[in-house]
Every structure is written in structure tokens, then in C-alpha cells.
Design an enzyme around this catalytic site. Structure first.
Site, PDB file in Angstrom:
ATOM      1  N   LYS A 145      41.720  44.213  33.625  1.00  0.00           N
ATOM      2  CA  LYS A 145      40.726  43.623  32.896  1.00  0.00           C
ATOM      3  C   LYS A 145      39.678  43.820  33.190  1.00  0.00           C
ATOM      4  CE  LYS A 145      40.278  39.616  34.515  1.00  0.00           C
ATOM      5  NZ  LYS A 145      38.992  39.072  34.756  1.00  0.00           N
ATOM      6  N   ASN A 146      39.500  43.777  34.194  1.00  0.00           N
ATOM      7  CA  ASN A 146      37.416  43.974  34.546  1.00  0.00           C
ATOM      8  C   ASN A 146      36.871  45.328  34.015  1.00  0.00           C
ATOM      9  OD1 ASN A 146      37.930  41.031  34.911  1.00  0.00           O
ATOM     10  ND2 ASN A 146      37.597  41.292  37.567  1.00  0.00           N
ATOM     11  N   CYS A 192      36.763  31.197  34.576  1.00  0.00           N
ATOM     12  CA  CYS A 192      37.508  30.168  36.046  1.00  0.00           C
ATOM     13  C   CYS A 192      36.507  29.388  36.542  1.00  0.00           C
ATOM     14  CB  CYS A 192      37.996  31.629  36.509  1.00  0.00           C
ATOM     15  SG  CYS A 192      39.769  32.265  36.324  1.00  0.00           S
ATOM     16  N   ARG A 252      28.560  30.283  38.564  1.00  0.00           N
ATOM     17  CA  ARG A 252      28.655  31.425  37.599  1.00  0.00           C
ATOM     18  C   ARG A 252      27.515  30.923  37.046  1.00  0.00           C
ATOM     19  NH1 ARG A 252      34.546  33.550  37.074  1.00  0.00           N
ATOM     20  NH2 ARG A 252      33.571  35.457  37.024  1.00  0.00           N
ATOM     21  N   ASP A 281      38.813  38.400  44.714  1.00  0.00           N
ATOM     22  CA  ASP A 281      40.370  38.235  44.110  1.00  0.00           C
ATOM     23  C   ASP A 281      41.437  38.356  44.341  1.00  0.00           C
ATOM     24  OD1 ASP A 281      37.701  38.105  41.886  1.00  0.00           O
ATOM     25  OD2 ASP A 281      38.371  39.696  40.688  1.00  0.00           O
ATOM     26  N   ARG A 296      45.563  34.850  31.120  1.00  0.00           N
ATOM     27  CA  ARG A 296      44.752  35.237  30.845  1.00  0.00           C
ATOM     28  C   ARG A 296      44.605  37.147  31.661  1.00  0.00           C
ATOM     29  NH1 ARG A 296      40.019  32.691  33.443  1.00  0.00           N
ATOM     30  NH2 ARG A 296      39.644  34.657  32.971  1.00  0.00           N
ATOM     31  N   ILE A 314      31.421  35.095  47.853  1.00  0.00           N
ATOM     32  CA  ILE A 314      31.590  35.311  46.660  1.00  0.00           C
ATOM     33  C   ILE A 314      31.390  33.559  46.670  1.00  0.00           C
ATOM     34  CG2 ILE A 314      31.741  36.420  44.561  1.00  0.00           C
ATOM     35  CD1 ILE A 314      31.836  38.490  46.051  1.00  0.00           C
TER      36      ILE A 314
HETATM   37  N1  EPU Z   1      25.903  35.215  39.651  1.00  0.00           N
HETATM   38  C1  EPU Z   1      24.492  34.513  39.517  1.00  0.00           C
HETATM   39  N2  EPU Z   1      24.001  35.161  38.802  1.00  0.00           N
HETATM   40  C2  EPU Z   1      23.920  35.343  38.279  1.00  0.00           C
HETATM   41  C3  EPU Z   1      25.787  36.727  37.955  1.00  0.00           C
HETATM   42  C4  EPU Z   1      26.782  35.899  39.123  1.00  0.00           C
HETATM   43  O1  EPU Z   1      24.380  33.656  40.799  1.00  0.00           O
HETATM   44  O2  EPU Z   1      23.351  35.899  36.944  1.00  0.00           O
HETATM   45  C5  EPU Z   1      26.734  34.957  41.073  1.00  0.00           C
HETATM   46  C6  EPU Z   1      28.405  34.270  40.480  1.00  0.00           C
HETATM   47  O3  EPU Z   1      27.683  32.837  40.299  1.00  0.00           O
HETATM   48  C7  EPU Z   1      28.980  34.301  41.900  1.00  0.00           C
HETATM   49  C8  EPU Z   1      28.771  35.872  42.263  1.00  0.00           C
HETATM   50  O4  EPU Z   1      26.790  35.676  42.495  1.00  0.00           O
HETATM   51  O5  EPU Z   1      28.947  33.776  43.533  1.00  0.00           O
HETATM   52  C9  EPU Z   1      29.185  37.128  42.150  1.00  0.00           C
HETATM   53  O6  EPU Z   1      29.358  37.310  40.786  1.00  0.00           O
HETATM   54  P1  EPU Z   1      29.466  38.737  39.813  1.00  0.00           P
HETATM   55  O7  EPU Z   1      28.402  38.533  39.224  1.00  0.00           O
HETATM   56  O8  EPU Z   1      29.560  39.998  40.641  1.00  0.00           O
HETATM   57  O9  EPU Z   1      30.508  37.940  39.663  1.00  0.00           O
HETATM   58  P2  EPU Z   1      30.133  38.375  38.196  1.00  0.00           P
HETATM   59  O10 EPU Z   1      30.668  39.822  37.496  1.00  0.00           O
HETATM   60  O11 EPU Z   1      30.590  37.349  36.932  1.00  0.00           O
HETATM   61  C10 EPU Z   1      33.379  40.327  38.199  1.00  0.00           C
HETATM   62  C11 EPU Z   1      34.469  39.780  37.619  1.00  0.00           C
HETATM   63  C12 EPU Z   1      35.267  38.768  38.554  1.00  0.00           C
HETATM   64  C13 EPU Z   1      35.068  39.167  40.082  1.00  0.00           C
HETATM   65  C14 EPU Z   1      33.672  39.310  40.616  1.00  0.00           C
HETATM   66  C15 EPU Z   1      33.234  39.454  42.223  1.00  0.00           C
HETATM   67  C16 EPU Z   1      35.117  40.065  35.687  1.00  0.00           C
HETATM   68  C17 EPU Z   1      34.829  39.963  34.405  1.00  0.00           C
HETATM   69  N3  EPU Z   1      34.674  39.415  36.267  1.00  0.00           N
HETATM   70  O12 EPU Z   1      32.927  38.864  37.457  1.00  0.00           O
HETATM   71  O13 EPU Z   1      36.631  38.604  38.084  1.00  0.00           O
HETATM   72  O14 EPU Z   1      35.906  38.090  40.437  1.00  0.00           O
HETATM   73  O15 EPU Z   1      33.458  40.046  39.705  1.00  0.00           O
HETATM   74  O16 EPU Z   1      34.054  40.569  42.039  1.00  0.00           O
HETATM   75  O17 EPU Z   1      33.844  41.685  35.487  1.00  0.00           O
HETATM   76  C18 EPU Z   1      38.890  37.540  37.980  1.00  0.00           C
HETATM   77  O18 EPU Z   1      39.060  38.328  37.147  1.00  0.00           O
HETATM   78  O19 EPU Z   1      39.535  36.407  38.641  1.00  0.00           O
HETATM   79  C19 EPU Z   1      37.333  37.791  38.376  1.00  0.00           C
HETATM   80  C20 EPU Z   1      37.058  36.248  38.381  1.00  0.00           C
END
Ligand code: EPU
Length: 423
Positions: free
Chosen positions: A22-23, A117, A122, A309, A402, A331
Site C-alpha cells: 500500500k505505502n 488513521c 500528523r 505498523d 483501507r 512514533i
Molecule cells: N510528522 C510530523 N510532521 C510531518 C510529518 C510527520 O510531525 O510533517 C510526525 C507524524 O505525526 C508522526 C511521525 O512524524 O508522529 C512519523 O511520521 P512519518 O512522516 O514517518 O509517517 P508518514 O509518512 O505519515 C508513513 C506510513 C504510515 C507509517 C509511517 C511510519 C504512508 C502513507 N504512511 O506515514 O503508515 O506508520 O510512515 O512508518 O506511507 C499505515 O500504513 O497504517 C500507516 C499509518
């Protein structure tokens, strides 16, 4: 409203094939907008999040056709809008991925705060800081909950992530592909999906090096061509099924996966907990265990650490392990609340603070009415239902759809008693 009804306590047997990630798929759809030519994306999972992203892209005027059961062809020659749908965008965190290609191709983008989620705040500050370093003017209309971004031409920059961020790393990589000059990212995320994204973009003419390490360099190019990409196996789906097999004392082959993307979880399961497993290049076999697994500690961390995850499925497994276990979720600040539902099912979990729980096991879980608060807590509830005595009813399974394709059909083939009902 659709629900899963699970009658637990049956060990499963057989083989379950892992789908495309997915990601990863979500990011390739976004990256395809950089090219004016056809991009063919294979091994795309049929899940709700992909459907939503495709709708948002179509709303922008991009041509997206389903050209096979798991294949899509994207053509972004024409992009007629730069404003992301206010209705659909809040439903999907990955919609934020469309900002980078819109800035690269059209020099502007407007979007409401992206959804996803409910596992923490976020924010998107790291995306905005990265874009600003490339010359983008950003503004936020607090009343309309809306971001506006504008740039004449993206410029290469040296950008330091003050904390690792996966989607933000992928976004800045995508933005930098068509920027003027060279971009260097420091403290970039290292997920396998980032390596695959760079390989795809390079195959279309981009010049990215260092992906998969904390230092990534992108030399801007004038344009990129179309291409073809096969989405890599979903390491989180694979990990979820491995943990499910362990929790349900099953004999399962999880095939079509890449075990080298799961080194830390496999190490914990095998060496710290005593799970009997075999691994090959593209499969993991979980063998039924004779004795109770040992409790352990896990710390959810960025790749290559234990994936956040997989933290909720792991909590269910730890309720079945003997002794005291601890989970430290580093995280997200809201990703342990589902443990309350496990307690209602008979688990003994103490929340120390929003980031830490202690699990005392083993516990006998009993079926209850629970809900799926988010995607990964949802699969955890399914695993708990398969382990529990009696019947478990899980509501809000849209969250599970999802990210997991046809889950109940695939589990039924392994002998699980799981039904989808609509009431
Ligand atoms: N964060 C910030 N500011 C930002 C971006 C992130 O504070 O601008 C914080 C987030 O709130 C969180 C942490 O940094 O506390 C980690 O966020 P990260 O950016 O690494 O995660 P993401 O890119 O939003 C992706 C996956 C998530 C997975 C995380 C960590 C996608 C679409 N989502 O999220 O997947 O948990 O990396 O590995 O790629 C899932 O598939 O269930 C899922 C939540």
C-alpha cells in the site's frame, strides 16, 4: 455498516500470498504525475486507499485507467486543476503526496489538511519546511483548514529533516526530480519503499542517489519519461500474517514477500520469543509451536527498526506469550488506545503513558464486540478474534479494507471462520 464476525480458536493452515505494498503503490501513483507519458503500475493492491487516491487524481484531470486486475495506467499529460478535492483529501494521509508533483508540474497546489488513521496529530510541517527550502511560498488558512503553495520554479536545496519522516522524504525526493539544480537530503527516511521509488524514478530518467540511506542526492532533470513499475511486496501485510500465524498457533506459509525487509520483527519473533519459523528468499513459514512463546520488549522505530505498523498485531501476540512484555511506541502518540479493547477481551495490559504499555501474559482472550479504530489496530482485532474463545464482532471494518485486500476471503481459505455482514 459492515462488520466482521469471527469464531475464534481454530488453528489455520495453508499458504497466503502477500499483495503489493500500500505505502509503495500510493507513492508511485503520485510520482507518475511528474511524467507526461504513460506510467504502468503493476501489482497494485485492491484496497480502499488506492481507490481514494485514484479518485483525487481523476478529479485533477489526470487519466487513470485500470488496465488489469492489479494494474493501472496513469497519464498525467493534462493536469487541469491544482486544488485537491476538499471532500476526498481529508480521508487519506497519502493525498499529501500529490503536493510535490503539482508544484513540479504546475507551480502551485491547494489542499485541505490530509486525513488518514487517527493515531496521532500528523501535521505536515516537515513537508512544508522542505518545500520552502526549495523556494515554495506556503500559507495556511486556519479558517478554511487549507494550505496554499506557490513557486515559479522549484530550486534544489540542502534540507535537513529534524526528525525522520517517511512520506515527507518521498515528497521532497519527488519534488527535487524536476527542480533546477541539486537537492541534498540529510536524515532522510530509509524505508525499502524509498529505494524502490528512486529506482522507478531513475528508470524514467531521474538522477537520484543514496536512497535507502540517510543522505539522498537528487540532481534535477528537465523532464522524465513514462515507464513501468511493479509494486514491491507489502512488508506490513507480510508481517501481519506472520504474527497472525504465530498468535493463532497455525502452520502457515506467507509467500510472495521479502523477508529481508522484516529483519528486526523476524529476529524478535524467532530469537527473543522462540517462534519456530523457516525463511526463504520470498517466503516465511510459521510452524505451529509446541510451547508458549516468551514475552519480550519491542520499540517501534523507523526502518530498519521494528515497524510501528506491526506494533498493534504484535500486542495481540504478546498477550499469548508468557511473562511480562513491554511495547514502546516512539512514533505516534495515540497508537496504543486499542489495547483497552484487548483488555475487554481478557488481556492484562497496563498503559504506563501514551507511548508505553506493559503486557502480562499469557491471557485467555474471549470474543467481544469491538471496533477497528484504525487500519493496524483493525488487523490486531482480527488476530485477537481468531485467537479468542467464542465470537468476536468487529465494527468499522472500512478501516481494515483501507489496507488489506479481500481479507476475509483469504483467511477463510486457510480455515478461519470469518464472515462479513452488513447491519
Ligand atoms: N510528522 C510530523 N510532521 C510531518 C510529518 C510527520 O510531525 O510533517 C510526525 C507524524 O505525526 C508522526 C511521525 O512524524 O508522529 C512519523 O511520521 P512519518 O512522516 O514517518 O509517517 P508518514 O509518512 O505519515 C508513513 C506510513 C504510515 C507509517 C509511517 C511510519 C504512508 C502513507 N504512511 O506515514 O503508515 O506508520 O510512515 O512508518 O506511507 C499505515 O500504513 O497504517 C500507516 C499509518
Amino acid at each position: 455498516m459492515e462488520k466482521f464476525i469471527i469464531k475464534g480458536g481454530r488453528p489455520l493452515k495453508g499458504e497466503i500470498k502477500v499483495g503489493g505494498a500500500k505505502n509503495m503503490a500510493l507513492k508511485i501513483f503520485a510520482a507518475a504525475l511528474l511524467s507526461k507519458e504513460d506510467v504502468i503500475i503493476e501489482n497494485v493492491p485492491q484496497i480502499e486507499d488506492i481507490g481514494k487516491l485514484v479518485q483525487i487524481m481523476k478529479d485533477l484531470g489526470v487519466k487513470v485507467e485500470k488496465t488489469g486486475k492489479h494494474e493501472y495506467t496513469v497519464n498525467a499529460k493534462n493536469i487541469s486543476k491544482t486544488r485537491l478535492s476538499p471532500e476526498l483529501t481529508p480521508k487519506l494521509r497519502a493525498s499529501v503526496m500529490l503536493l510535490a508533483p503539482l508544484l513540479a508540474r504546475k507551480g502551485r497546489a491547494t489542499m485541505p489538511h490530509p486525513g488518514g488513521c487517527a493515531i496521532g496529530r500528523r501535521p505536515i510541517d516537515r513537508f512544508l519546511e522542505g518545500f520552502e527550502s526549495m523556494g515554495v511560498e506556503t500559507s495556511e488558512d486556519q479558517n478554511k483548514n487549507c494550505y496554499k503553495l506557490k513557486v515559479a520554479k522549484l530550486k534544489g536545496s540542502r534540507f535537513v529533516f529534524r526528525r525522520v519522516a517517511v512520506t515527507a522524504t518521498e515528497s521532497i525526493v519527488i519534488a527535487a526530480v524536476l527542480a533546477k539544480g541539486t537537492t541534498t537530503l540529510i536524515n532522510a527516511a530509509c524505508e525499502p519503499e524509498i529505494i524502490a521509488l528512486a529506482e522507478f524514478l531513475n528508470s524514467c530518467g531521474a538522477k537520484i542517489s543514496g536512497a535507502g540511506t540517510p543522505n539522498v542526492t537528487i540532481e534535477g532533470v528537465e523532464k522524465i519519461s513514462g515507464g513501468k513499475f511493479k509494486v514491491i511486496p507489502d512488508r506490513i501485510e507480510a508481517g501481519s500474517f506472520i504474527i497472525l500465524a504465530a498468535a493463532a498457533r497455525s502452520d502457515l506459509v506467507i509467500s510472495g514477500c521479502n523477508p529481508s525487509h522484516l529483519e528486526v520483527p523476524l529476529y524478535v519473533l524467532e530469537k527473543k520469543m522462540g517462534l519456530n519459523l523457516k525463511r526463504g528468499n520470498d517466503y516465511v513459514r510459521v510452524l505451529p509451536r509446541k510451547k508458549t512463546l516468551a514475552g519480550t520488549e519491542i520499540q517501534a522505530h523507523e526502518y530498519p527498526g521494528f515497524p510501528t505498523d506491526l506494533q498493534p498485531p504484535m500486542a495481540v501476540l504478546l498477550t499469548q506469550a508468557s511473562g511480562m512484555s513491554m511495547i514502546f511506541e516512539t512514533i505516534y502518540e495515540n497508537r496504543l488506545v486499542y489495547t483497552d479493547m484487548l483488555n475487554r477481551m481478557g488481556a492484562n495490559i497496563i498503559m504506563c503513558d501514551p507511548h508505553r504499555v506493559i503486557i502480562n501474559g499469557p491471557s485467555c482472550l474471549r470474543g467481544k464486540k469491538v471496533e477497528s479504530p484504525d487500519l493496524r489496530a483493525g488487523i490486531a482485532m482480527v488476530i485477537a478474534g481468531l485467537v479468542a474463545e467464542g465470537t468476536t464482532e468487529i465494527s468499522n471494518i472500512y478501516q481494515i479494507d483501507r489496507g488489506y485486500e479481500n481479507l476475509e476471503k483469504r483467511l477463510r481459505k486457510l480455515g478461519a471462520d470469518i464472515r462479513r455482514i452488513n447491519r
